[in-house]
Design a protein around this motif. Structure first.
Motif, PDB file in Angstrom:
ATOM      1  N   GLN A  88       0.805  -1.224   0.000  1.00 52.10           N
ATOM      2  CA  GLN A  88       0.000   0.000   0.000  1.00 52.10           C
ATOM      3  C   GLN A  88       0.840   1.276   0.000  1.00 52.10           C
ATOM      4  O   GLN A  88       0.287   2.377  -0.097  1.00 52.10           O
ATOM      5  CB  GLN A  88      -0.941   0.004   1.205  1.00 52.10           C
ATOM      6  CG  GLN A  88      -2.038  -1.037   1.118  1.00 52.10           C
ATOM      7  CD  GLN A  88      -3.060  -0.891   2.232  1.00 52.10           C
ATOM      8  OE1 GLN A  88      -3.376   0.211   2.678  1.00 52.10           O
ATOM      9  NE2 GLN A  88      -3.588  -2.008   2.693  1.00 52.10           N
ATOM     10  N   GLY A 131       1.542   4.057  -5.195  1.00 56.83           N
ATOM     11  CA  GLY A 131       0.418   4.897  -5.565  1.00 56.83           C
ATOM     12  C   GLY A 131      -0.823   4.079  -5.861  1.00 56.83           C
ATOM     13  O   GLY A 131      -0.842   2.853  -5.680  1.00 56.83           O
ATOM     14  N   PRO A 132      -1.889   4.715  -6.328  1.00 51.69           N
ATOM     15  CA  PRO A 132      -3.128   4.005  -6.668  1.00 51.69           C
ATOM     16  C   PRO A 132      -2.873   2.867  -7.648  1.00 51.69           C
ATOM     17  O   PRO A 132      -2.047   2.988  -8.556  1.00 51.69           O
ATOM     18  CB  PRO A 132      -3.999   5.104  -7.286  1.00 51.69           C
ATOM     19  CG  PRO A 132      -3.470   6.387  -6.707  1.00 51.69           C
ATOM     20  CD  PRO A 132      -1.994   6.169  -6.545  1.00 51.69           C
ATOM     21  N   TRP A 133      -3.582   1.751  -7.422  1.00 52.22           N
ATOM     22  CA  TRP A 133      -3.435   0.553  -8.242  1.00 52.22           C
ATOM     23  C   TRP A 133      -2.018  -0.020  -8.154  1.00 52.22           C
ATOM     24  O   TRP A 133      -1.561  -0.721  -9.041  1.00 52.22           O
ATOM     25  CB  TRP A 133      -3.818   0.810  -9.701  1.00 52.22           C
ATOM     26  CG  TRP A 133      -5.176   1.424  -9.860  1.00 52.22           C
ATOM     27  CD1 TRP A 133      -5.467   2.738 -10.177  1.00 52.22           C
ATOM     28  CD2 TRP A 133      -6.432   0.784  -9.666  1.00 52.22           C
ATOM     29  NE1 TRP A 133      -6.813   2.946 -10.193  1.00 52.22           N
ATOM     30  CE2 TRP A 133      -7.450   1.750  -9.883  1.00 52.22           C
ATOM     31  CE3 TRP A 133      -6.810  -0.514  -9.334  1.00 52.22           C
ATOM     32  CZ2 TRP A 133      -8.796   1.458  -9.771  1.00 52.22           C
ATOM     33  CZ3 TRP A 133      -8.161  -0.807  -9.225  1.00 52.22           C
ATOM     34  CH2 TRP A 133      -9.128   0.174  -9.447  1.00 52.22           C
ATOM     35  N   GLY A 178       3.359   3.649  -9.371  1.00 55.15           N
ATOM     36  CA  GLY A 178       3.926   4.961  -9.158  1.00 55.15           C
ATOM     37  C   GLY A 178       4.192   5.272  -7.699  1.00 55.15           C
ATOM     38  O   GLY A 178       3.994   4.441  -6.810  1.00 55.15           O
ATOM     39  N   PRO A 193       3.992   7.009  -3.848  1.00 58.35           N
ATOM     40  CA  PRO A 193       2.869   7.209  -2.926  1.00 58.35           C
ATOM     41  C   PRO A 193       2.302   8.612  -3.054  1.00 58.35           C
ATOM     42  O   PRO A 193       3.012   9.560  -3.401  1.00 58.35           O
ATOM     43  CB  PRO A 193       3.508   6.978  -1.549  1.00 58.35           C
ATOM     44  CG  PRO A 193       4.967   7.184  -1.743  1.00 58.35           C
ATOM     45  CD  PRO A 193       5.264   6.766  -3.149  1.00 58.35           C
ATOM     46  N   GLN A 194       1.023   8.737  -2.764  1.00 61.71           N
ATOM     47  CA  GLN A 194       0.384  10.053  -2.820  1.00 61.71           C
ATOM     48  C   GLN A 194       0.960  10.988  -1.757  1.00 61.71           C
ATOM     49  O   GLN A 194       1.005  12.194  -1.949  1.00 61.71           O
ATOM     50  CB  GLN A 194      -1.128   9.903  -2.661  1.00 61.71           C
ATOM     51  CG  GLN A 194      -1.782   9.192  -3.837  1.00 61.71           C
ATOM     52  CD  GLN A 194      -3.279   9.043  -3.671  1.00 61.71           C
ATOM     53  OE1 GLN A 194      -3.772   8.599  -2.638  1.00 61.71           O
ATOM     54  NE2 GLN A 194      -4.033   9.422  -4.699  1.00 61.71           N
ATOM     55  N   ASP A 195       1.390  10.425  -0.638  1.00 60.06           N
ATOM     56  CA  ASP A 195       2.001  11.213   0.430  1.00 60.06           C
ATOM     57  C   ASP A 195       3.321  10.545   0.803  1.00 60.06           C
ATOM     58  O   ASP A 195       3.371   9.720   1.730  1.00 60.06           O
ATOM     59  CB  ASP A 195       1.064  11.293   1.635  1.00 60.06           C
ATOM     60  CG  ASP A 195       1.577  12.240   2.714  1.00 60.06           C
ATOM     61  OD1 ASP A 195       2.783  12.545   2.714  1.00 60.06           O
ATOM     62  OD2 ASP A 195       0.770  12.656   3.565  1.00 60.06           O
ATOM     63  N   PRO A 196       4.409  10.865   0.110  1.00 58.95           N
ATOM     64  CA  PRO A 196       5.694  10.197   0.368  1.00 58.95           C
ATOM     65  C   PRO A 196       6.164  10.337   1.817  1.00 58.95           C
ATOM     66  O   PRO A 196       6.721   9.382   2.377  1.00 58.95           O
ATOM     67  CB  PRO A 196       6.654  10.891  -0.605  1.00 58.95           C
ATOM     68  CG  PRO A 196       5.773  11.405  -1.701  1.00 58.95           C
ATOM     69  CD  PRO A 196       4.507  11.805  -1.019  1.00 58.95           C
ATOM     70  N   SER A 211      -0.858   2.774   4.964  1.00 59.21           N
ATOM     71  CA  SER A 211      -0.033   3.960   4.732  1.00 59.21           C
ATOM     72  C   SER A 211      -0.240   4.974   5.854  1.00 59.21           C
ATOM     73  O   SER A 211       0.158   6.128   5.731  1.00 59.21           O
ATOM     74  CB  SER A 211      -0.375   4.593   3.378  1.00 59.21           C
ATOM     75  OG  SER A 211      -1.761   4.912   3.307  1.00 59.21           O
ATOM     76  N   SER A 212      -0.844   4.520   6.978  1.00 58.31           N
ATOM     77  CA  SER A 212      -1.174   5.394   8.099  1.00 58.31           C
ATOM     78  C   SER A 212      -0.458   4.914   9.356  1.00 58.31           C
ATOM     79  O   SER A 212      -0.555   3.731   9.724  1.00 58.31           O
ATOM     80  CB  SER A 212      -2.691   5.391   8.334  1.00 58.31           C
ATOM     81  OG  SER A 212      -3.021   5.760   9.637  1.00 58.31           O
TER      82      SER A 212
END
Length: 298
Positions: A24, A27-29, A32, A34-37, A263-264
């Motif tokens: 996770q 990125g999406p799918w 790429g 992560p949305q929040d590196p 990712s949290s």
């Protein structure tokens, strides 16, 4: 009271039974960056700070993105950290999953893992079956395991595992090489793989369930929370339904190893608190009444 141990054996290693699945962090799918590196880096750091010493990753996650992130944050690695990867699949130019199970492809994937993770050898490599569709793989198992044992003999990997596999394949593999772990779909609401869990128990093989909270196809955590038996046990222990589902897995087999992904940092800490939950006989009896839901095949 069923005593849940916090560590277990993975091959010849001792690991905390709750590890970290890194998929996770892409990125999406699973494509790429992560949305929040910064958040992804924080999760990895916090996992190791809290005693996680088993991280599961794969070259197609990104591709390479997750491996490179792990190396950026954690290299040089702690001495006790076990990094597991998997081979047998790849991504095409559009990001689709494709089969990559020929011996030369298995070798190339391991070599790329070594580069992106900045490792001289990988602790464990899983042979993943079923990538790219349900059609049977035409590559003989002996050739696939031969490629992995050659890499082991060369010092490029230590342990071999199997993923998305059957009892018959495991038995055949054991005639060729020791198997350190099996990764299959299994959860409190999907127990169709119980014969494989029993086989692992018989041979002392670690079992690493994916979809440990079910999948999007079976309702996932929301379906677990709606189950009255899980909800009752969760209330008794002041825990979430997901935590109880994970605790049940730990109680089910003493070499069951979990690799929940997130990712949290907050979710990570919630997952790692599970090994302090001690389910008693009454809890386990109640949880036996959980509705069994099917798992998707892919």
């Amino acid at each position: 009271m069923t005593t849940i141990t916090q560590t277990s054996r993975l091959g010849d290693r001792t690991v905390r039974r709750i590890g970290f699945g890194a998929m996770q962090l892409a990125g999406p799918w699973v494509l790429g960056p992560p949305q929040d590196p910064d958040a992804a880096r924080a999760v990895l750091r916090r996992a190791v700070e809290l005693g996680v010493n088993h991280i599961d990753t794969a070259q197609p996650y990104g591709p390479d993105v997750v491996n490179e992130l792990i190396a950026e944050v954690l290299h040089p690695y702690p001495d006790d950290l076990v990094i597991a990867t998997k081979v047998g699949g790849a991504r095409d130019a559009e990001g689709g999953w494709i089969r990559a199970s020929r011996p030369e492809q298995l070798r190339a994937t391991v070599e790329q893992d070594l580069r992106s993770l900045r490792l001289e050898h990988i602790d464990l490599v899983n042979m993943r079956f079923g990538v790219g569709g349900p059609e049977p793989d035409t590559i003989p198992l002996a050739e696939q395991l031969g490629a992995l044992t050659d890499l082991r003999d060369e010092g490029k990997l230590d342990l071999i595992g199997l993923s998305t596999t059957s009892a018959d394949v495991i038995k055949a593999a054991l005639e060729t090489t020791p198997i350190a772990e099996v990764q299959n779909a299994f959860s409190i609401a999907n127990r169709t793989d119980e014969p494989v869990v029993d086989l692992c128990r018989e041979h002392g093989i670690a079992y690493v369930p994916y979809y440990p909270l079910g999948s999007a196809f079976t309702g996932g955590p929301k379906a677990l929370a709606a189950d009255p038996s899980i909800a009752s046990v969760a209330a008794k222990h002041n825990a979430s339904a997901s935590q109880i589902a994970l605790a049940w897995l730990l109680a089910h087999y003493d070499r069951m190893l979990l690799i929940p992904g997130t990712s949290s940092v907050a979710h990570l800490e919630e997952n790692l608190a599970v090994d302090s939950i001690q389910l008693d006989a009454e809890d386990l009896t109640a949880l036996d009444h959980v509705t069994h839901l099917g798992a998707p095949s892919f």
